[in-house]
Design a protein around this motif. Structure first.
Motif, PDB file in Angstrom:
ATOM      1  N   CYS A   1     -38.378  58.429 -14.958  1.00 33.75           N
ATOM      2  CA  CYS A   1     -37.825  59.360 -14.183  1.00 33.75           C
ATOM      3  C   CYS A   1     -38.059  60.984 -15.214  1.00 33.75           C
ATOM      4  CB  CYS A   1     -37.817  58.767 -13.187  1.00 33.75           C
ATOM      5  SG  CYS A   1     -36.293  58.172 -13.202  1.00 33.75           S
TER       6      CYS A   1
ATOM      7  N   GLU B   1     -37.669  64.879  -7.884  1.00 28.86           N
ATOM      8  CA  GLU B   1     -36.906  64.198  -7.359  1.00 28.86           C
ATOM      9  C   GLU B   1     -35.628  64.487  -6.795  1.00 28.86           C
ATOM     10  OE1 GLU B   1     -36.438  62.176 -11.560  1.00 28.86           O
ATOM     11  OE2 GLU B   1     -38.655  61.410 -11.545  1.00 28.86           O
TER      12      GLU B   1
ATOM     13  N   THR C   1     -36.777  54.470  -9.063  1.00 26.61           N
ATOM     14  CA  THR C   1     -38.285  55.820  -9.075  1.00 26.61           C
ATOM     15  C   THR C   1     -39.741  55.437  -9.807  1.00 26.61           C
ATOM     16  OG1 THR C   1     -35.445  57.044  -9.380  1.00 26.61           O
ATOM     17  CG2 THR C   1     -37.760  57.925  -9.379  1.00 26.61           C
TER      18      THR C   1
END
Length: 72
Positions: A33, A56, A17
């Motif tokens: 992240c 996310e 990520t």
């Protein structure tokens, strides 16, 4: 034009990520992240409407995340 951290830097923990803008482990200066930040800093419950969680796809409570099975 300024590029954001999320567009240029992968998370140092999961590497899957992009690092969230402004989210780092301040004691080590590592870009994370939002999920890795929450796990590292034991942030089980985040505020409703958090833009990083929304970006996310994270729930307010980390306990609500589904655990994916490990394939051998």
């Amino acid at each position: 034009m300024t590029t954001s951290t999320a567009e240029t830097t992968p998370c140092v923990r999961c590497a899957a990520t992009a690092a969230a803008d402004g989210v780092c482990c301040s004691s080590h200066g590592k870009h994370l992240c939002h999920l890795c930040y929450r796990r590292t800093h034991f942030v089980e419950v985040c505020v409703a409407g958090c833009t990083q969680c929304t970006a996310e796809g994270l729930p307010v409570r980390l306990a609500y995340l589904t655990v994916q099975a490990v394939k051998a």
